[in-house]
Each structure stands twice: as structure tokens, then as C-alpha cells.
Motif scaffolding. Structure first.
Motif, PDB file in Angstrom:
ATOM      1  N   VAL A   1     -14.650 -13.775 -24.353  1.00 42.32           N
ATOM      2  CA  VAL A   1     -15.564 -12.906 -25.110  1.00 42.32           C
ATOM      3  C   VAL A   1     -14.713 -11.988 -25.989  1.00 42.32           C
ATOM      4  O   VAL A   1     -13.688 -11.470 -25.540  1.00 42.32           O
ATOM      5  CB  VAL A   1     -16.449 -12.069 -24.155  1.00 42.32           C
ATOM      6  CG1 VAL A   1     -17.252 -11.027 -24.932  1.00 42.32           C
ATOM      7  CG2 VAL A   1     -17.396 -12.970 -23.357  1.00 42.32           C
TER       8      VAL A   1
ATOM      9  N   ALA B   1     -20.505 -15.256 -28.251  1.00 41.86           N
ATOM     10  CA  ALA B   1     -19.501 -14.601 -27.404  1.00 41.86           C
ATOM     11  C   ALA B   1     -18.785 -13.465 -28.136  1.00 41.86           C
ATOM     12  O   ALA B   1     -17.788 -12.951 -27.644  1.00 41.86           O
ATOM     13  CB  ALA B   1     -18.485 -15.636 -26.933  1.00 41.86           C
TER      14      ALA B   1
ATOM     15  N   ALA C   1     -21.720  -6.857 -20.238  1.00 38.37           N
ATOM     16  CA  ALA C   1     -22.341  -8.100 -20.724  1.00 38.37           C
ATOM     17  C   ALA C   1     -21.318  -9.232 -20.702  1.00 38.37           C
ATOM     18  O   ALA C   1     -21.636 -10.375 -20.330  1.00 38.37           O
ATOM     19  CB  ALA C   1     -22.885  -7.896 -22.136  1.00 38.37           C
TER      20      ALA C   1
ATOM     21  N   ALA D   1     -21.655 -12.734 -18.518  1.00 40.42           N
ATOM     22  CA  ALA D   1     -21.611 -14.051 -19.171  1.00 40.42           C
ATOM     23  C   ALA D   1     -20.442 -14.887 -18.643  1.00 40.42           C
ATOM     24  O   ALA D   1     -20.592 -16.087 -18.382  1.00 40.42           O
ATOM     25  CB  ALA D   1     -21.490 -13.865 -20.682  1.00 40.42           C
TER      26      ALA D   1
ATOM     27  N   GLN E   1     -20.655 -18.886 -18.889  1.00 39.80           N
ATOM     28  CA  GLN E   1     -21.298 -19.119 -20.197  1.00 39.80           C
ATOM     29  C   GLN E   1     -21.015 -17.946 -21.140  1.00 39.80           C
ATOM     30  O   GLN E   1     -21.888 -17.099 -21.382  1.00 39.80           O
ATOM     31  CB  GLN E   1     -22.811 -19.258 -20.015  1.00 39.80           C
ATOM     32  CG  GLN E   1     -23.204 -20.473 -19.191  1.00 39.80           C
ATOM     33  CD  GLN E   1     -24.700 -20.515 -18.948  1.00 39.80           C
ATOM     34  OE1 GLN E   1     -25.307 -19.513 -18.560  1.00 39.80           O
ATOM     35  NE2 GLN E   1     -25.293 -21.658 -19.165  1.00 39.80           N
ATOM     36  N   PRO E   2     -19.785 -17.877 -21.659  1.00 36.08           N
ATOM     37  CA  PRO E   2     -19.421 -16.728 -22.498  1.00 36.08           C
ATOM     38  C   PRO E   2     -20.363 -16.520 -23.678  1.00 36.08           C
ATOM     39  O   PRO E   2     -20.600 -15.387 -24.103  1.00 36.08           O
ATOM     40  CB  PRO E   2     -18.008 -17.070 -22.988  1.00 36.08           C
ATOM     41  CG  PRO E   2     -17.605 -18.343 -22.348  1.00 36.08           C
ATOM     42  CD  PRO E   2     -18.703 -18.844 -21.481  1.00 36.08           C
ATOM     43  N   GLU E   3     -20.954 -17.618 -24.184  1.00 36.72           N
ATOM     44  CA  GLU E   3     -21.811 -17.483 -25.379  1.00 36.72           C
ATOM     45  C   GLU E   3     -23.130 -16.780 -25.064  1.00 36.72           C
ATOM     46  O   GLU E   3     -23.885 -16.431 -25.973  1.00 36.72           O
ATOM     47  CB  GLU E   3     -22.042 -18.849 -26.045  1.00 36.72           C
ATOM     48  CG  GLU E   3     -22.879 -19.862 -25.275  1.00 36.72           C
ATOM     49  CD  GLU E   3     -22.162 -20.466 -24.047  1.00 36.72           C
ATOM     50  OE1 GLU E   3     -20.951 -20.236 -23.876  1.00 36.72           O
ATOM     51  OE2 GLU E   3     -22.841 -21.139 -23.259  1.00 36.72           O
ATOM     52  N   THR E   4     -23.408 -16.535 -23.750  1.00 34.13           N
ATOM     53  CA  THR E   4     -24.634 -15.790 -23.419  1.00 34.13           C
ATOM     54  C   THR E   4     -24.363 -14.279 -23.356  1.00 34.13           C
ATOM     55  O   THR E   4     -25.232 -13.502 -22.966  1.00 34.13           O
ATOM     56  CB  THR E   4     -25.226 -16.237 -22.060  1.00 34.13           C
ATOM     57  OG1 THR E   4     -24.252 -15.949 -21.030  1.00 34.13           O
ATOM     58  CG2 THR E   4     -25.584 -17.707 -22.041  1.00 34.13           C
ATOM     59  N   ALA E   5     -23.159 -13.867 -23.754  1.00 38.90           N
ATOM     60  CA  ALA E   5     -22.840 -12.429 -23.714  1.00 38.90           C
ATOM     61  C   ALA E   5     -23.809 -11.636 -24.595  1.00 38.90           C
ATOM     62  O   ALA E   5     -24.256 -10.550 -24.215  1.00 38.90           O
ATOM     63  CB  ALA E   5     -21.397 -12.202 -24.166  1.00 38.90           C
TER      64      ALA E   5
ATOM     65  N   HIS F   1     -27.271 -10.770 -23.063  1.00 37.93           N
ATOM     66  CA  HIS F   1     -27.076  -9.740 -22.024  1.00 37.93           C
ATOM     67  C   HIS F   1     -26.918  -8.370 -22.682  1.00 37.93           C
ATOM     68  O   HIS F   1     -27.514  -7.375 -22.262  1.00 37.93           O
ATOM     69  CB  HIS F   1     -25.796 -10.022 -21.220  1.00 37.93           C
ATOM     70  CG  HIS F   1     -25.938 -11.116 -20.205  1.00 37.93           C
ATOM     71  ND1 HIS F   1     -26.711 -10.986 -19.079  1.00 37.93           N
ATOM     72  CD2 HIS F   1     -25.389 -12.361 -20.140  1.00 37.93           C
ATOM     73  CE1 HIS F   1     -26.642 -12.104 -18.364  1.00 37.93           C
ATOM     74  NE2 HIS F   1     -25.850 -12.957 -18.993  1.00 37.93           N
TER      75      HIS F   1
END
Ligand SMILES: Cc1cc2nc3c(=O)[nH]c(=O)nc-3n(C[C@H](O)[C@H](O)[C@H](O)COP(=O)(O)OP(=O)(O)OC[C@H]3O[C@@H](n4cnc5c(N)ncnc54)[C@H](O)[C@@H]3O)c2cc1C
Length: 386
Positions: free
Chosen positions: A143, A260, A292, A296, A301-305, A308
């Protein structure tokens, strides 16, 4: 290539807070800042109760202040005329960013963030999740947190420009020294010193910070406004000595990032559109961005940071939106004289405004009272013009 869970670009209040929180939770963190600390940052340096609460929550202890830096007297003016001196205002603390930011960065490094201060970013590649430094080093991230201030390189990388020129604010300041240093003097706020903004005098132990700021598009002659303000204060200052910087005065990003990559602090536009307070919002958003990132990364799943982070930012965004709604009541030229008169007469309004300014109240707590007063402001503004 060196790989990190989180790379933070910018080690001001937002970045240092983000790096501290992320490192404390055990993540591998790189903290990049173009300049080494201590370094200057143009700022009034007033730390509100909100900022002090976030500092204590993040770093686990009270923010240290010299007793003389606690200010509880505020001298309010409208176009130079006194509208009220309040002697028991909620405390605002005066700092020099030179010292405060160096301390914040030290905290982040002591928590385990790897030190990349004094290093500039050459390139961000979101496809490969890498940051290339000007010295040639290549760092990988899960991230990326862009906390690189109002001219954010990360925001430019994501959105093509760091801010919207039509909505951005701008501030000019000088540090007055010599005979103008009086740490016991009250804080002074001058409504009308700039359009859709104000002038300020923040007395400190080593100097007095004097400035004007407001929405840039409404102040094409900001330097002239600053000269007039200095003259009114009896300060002999050449235009060449004014230092200026953009200020995201109410121009926050609804979606501060992509996947991310998250933006925090000024890079996300998180500044109060009435008072110009940004330090507390920077620290809080840095903390939320780090949390966040952790959520993630823990889920793999870093791209869901970003989702969050957006959820966590909702209350702050709501408060800033509300402040934007209230702003015309204070700064609209047609209402400004009415507001100043009402301020002079109403102890409730004075108390509300000071609590907001000191970060001891939220806008939603005073919105209803302000709306009820609107017709009276209009009437008072009319009377003031007759
Ligand atoms: C005139 C003026 C007066 C103000 N007065 C007050 C006040 O009294 N109280 C208050 O609460 N707020 C005030 N503010 C707002 C406050 O200064 C900001 O909101 C706050 O500093 C935001 O913190 P930040 O960490 O987001 O950004 P910054 O403090 O700007 O920190 C960003 C960091 O990123 C670094 N950086 C930038 N680009 C890069 C790059 N490409 N690579 C690596 N590093 C980079 C910079 O060197 C800097 O260290 C004022 C602002 C202005 C302009």
C-alpha cells in the motif's frame, strides 16, 4: 529491490502519523521525505484541542508544550475594529513547525519506519507497485500512502493535478521579530483582512506569526491585502519577505486515492474551510490510512485499502461538508458585517466560534443555532450598511 508493506511519501503530520501507526502494528514501513528534518513548513502553527487529542491517541502521550505556548486570550476584529476580546477561550497551543514536525518524524522512525528522509521520488509505477527514488533505489509497496502535502506528487500521479485551482486557498505569512515578539499577547483574528478568509497574529516565544489567507480565486490581490494588514499592525514588511503557500481550504477529495494508493492530510484536501486548521485532520487521516492499509494487507487484498479508508473518513468528510455549508454565513460579503455585529453582541455565538476554532466542538453541534440566527445576521448586515 527492497519491498515494504507500506510506503509513506511525506513525513509531515499526516505521513509521520501514518508511518508511526503502520510500523507499530508490525508492518514493514518506508518513510520518504524530500527534505531532511528539521525543515520549515509555512503554517500558523496553532495546534487545536482536536489536534492534541489525535496526537495523544496516536502517539500514546500528551503533546509537549511550554506553558507560555498555551493561548487562552483571543482578540477578534472586523476590518481592524475590535469586536470582542475573549479571555477564557479554550486553549490553542502555538508551535513552530520546524520543531513539531521533526519530533513527529522522530516518533515514526523510533517505531520502526525505515528512514528515507532527504530523498526525492523520481517515479511512481502503480502497475508494478514500485517507487523509484532520485538516487536510483527502487522500493516496492503493498500500500502506498501519499502524505506529500498540498502540491502532492502522488495526487498528481493519480488525478493529473494535485488540486483544483478554482477552489484552492492561499496563505501569506511573515515571522515578525524584534519589537513584535510578545509571547503574552493575545491571538488576534481579523475578519475582513482577506476575502473569504481572515488575517491572523499568533504570538510565540521567538517570533510572531502574521498572515492573511483565504480562497485564492476571491483574492487576486493577496499580496496587497497582506501589505495592508502589516501596515495596520504597524509592521514594516516588504512584499518580498512574504512567504506563500496553497492551502486546501475546503477543497477535499471525496475519493482520496485509487486501489492500494491512499492520500492523507493536505494531499487529500483535509483542511477546515472556515478556520484553515489542517494539522489535526492530517494526523487523524494518516492514522486512518495506516489502519486501512493494515486491514487490506491482512486480508491479502491491498487494493481494498481505499474502500476501508473511505469508510473511516466518512465522519471527517461530513464535518468538512457541514463547515463548507456554514462558510458563507461568515464570509459572504453581504453577511460578513452582520456576523461581526452578532459576534460582538452574542456570548453564545462567541463561545460557539471559539470552541470550533479550538477544535472543541463539531459543526453539526452549532449548525442549528447558526441557521436560526441567519435572518438576524441579514438584518444586522443591512443596518451596518445604512
Ligand atoms: C499559511 C498557512 C497557515 C496555516 N496555519 C495552520 C494552523 O495554524 N493550524 C493548523 O492546524 N493548520 C494550519 N495550516 C494547515 C497545515 O499547515 C496543513 O494542513 C498541514 O501541514 C498538513 O499536513 P500534511 O502532513 O498533510 O502536509 P505537510 O505538512 O505539507 O507535509 C508534507 C511533507 O511531504 C514532503 N514532500 C512533499 N512532496 C514530496 C515528494 N514529492 N517526495 C517526498 N516528500 C515530499 C514535504 O517536505 C513535507 O515534509 C496552515 C497552512 C498554511 C498554508
Amino acid at each position: 529491490m527492497d519491498r515494504f508493506d507500506v510506503i509513506v511519501i511525506g513525513a509531515g503530520p499526516a505521513g509521520a502519523s501514518a508511518a508511526f501507526v503502520a510500523a507499530q502494528t508490525g508492518l514493514r514501513v518506508a518513510l520518504i521525505n524530500r527534505r531532511t528534518f528539521p525543515r520549515d513548513k509555512l503554517c500558523g502553527g496553532l495546534v487545536t484541542g482536536r489536534a492534541r487529542r489525535h496526537y495523544a491517541d496516536i502517539f500514546g502521550h500528551e503533546m509537549p508544550f511550554h506553558p507560555e505556548d498555551r493561548k487562552t486570550t483571543v482578540d477578534f476584529r472586523y476590518r481592524g475594529q475590535p469586536v470582542g476580546i475573549i479571555e477564557d477561550a479554550p486553549a490553542l497551543c502555538a508551535t513552530m513547525r520546524w520543531d513539531m514536525d521533526a519530533m513527529l518524524c522522530r516518533h515514526a522512525l523510533a517505531a520502526g519506519a525505515q528512514d528515507f528522509t532527504g530523498q526525492a521520488v523520481a517515479e511512481i509505477d502503480r502497475d508494478s507497485g514500485t517507487v523509484k527514488l532520485k538516487g536510483g533505489a527502487m522500493l516496492g509497496y503493498g500500500v502506498l500512502i501519499g502524505a506529500d502535502g498540498v502540491n502532492s506528487q502522488v495526487a498528481r500521479e493519480l488525478f493529473g493535478q494535485p488540486f483544483d485551482r478554482a477552489r484552492i486557498g492561499f496563505g501569506l505569512e511573515i515571522e515578525a521579530d524584534g519589537a513584535h515578539v510578545d509571547p503574552a499577547a493575545p491571538i488576534r483574528i481579523d475578519l475582513g483582512a482577506a476575502q473569504w478568509g481572515y488575517g491572523w497574529v499568533f504570538p510565540k516565544r521567538c517570533s510572531t506569526t502574521v498572515g492573511v489567507g483565504g480562497v485564492l480565486a476571491r483574492n487576486p490581490e493577496m499580496k496587497r491585502a497582506m501589505s495592508a494588514y502589516c501596515e495596520m499592525l504597524g509592521i514594516d514588511a516588504a512584499e518580498a519577505s512574504f512567504k506563500g503557500q496553497f492551502l486546501p481550504f475546503g477543497d477535499f477529495r471525496n475519493v482520496p486515492g485509487q486501489g492500494a494508493v491512499l492520500l492523507a492530510g493536505d494531499a487529500a484536501g483535509l483542511v477546515d474551510p472556515i478556520t484553515g486548521e489542517g494539522i489535526g485532520y492530517a494526523m487523524q487521516s494518516g492514522q486512518l490510512a495506516a489502519k486501512a492499509a493494515l486491514a487490506a494487507l491482512s486480508a491479502g487484498q491491498p487494493e481494498t485499502a481505499l474502500p476501508h479508508y473511505c469508510r473511516a473518513l466518512r465522519p471527517m468528510h461530513r464535518a468538512l461538508r457541514m463547515a463548507r455549508l456554514i462558510r458563507p454565513v461568515i464570509f459572504l460579503p453581504a453577511l460578513e458585517p452582520g456576523f461581526a455585529r452578532a459576534f460582538q453582541r452574542s456570548s453564545t455565538l462567541r463561545r460557539d466560534y471559539l470552541r470550533l476554532m479550538a477544535g472543541e466542538a463539531e459543526y453539526e453541534q452549532i449548525l442549528a443555532r447558526l441557521v436560526l440566527r441567519l435572518p438576524r445576521f441579514g438584518l444586522m448586515a443591512l443596518r451596518a450598511r445604512l
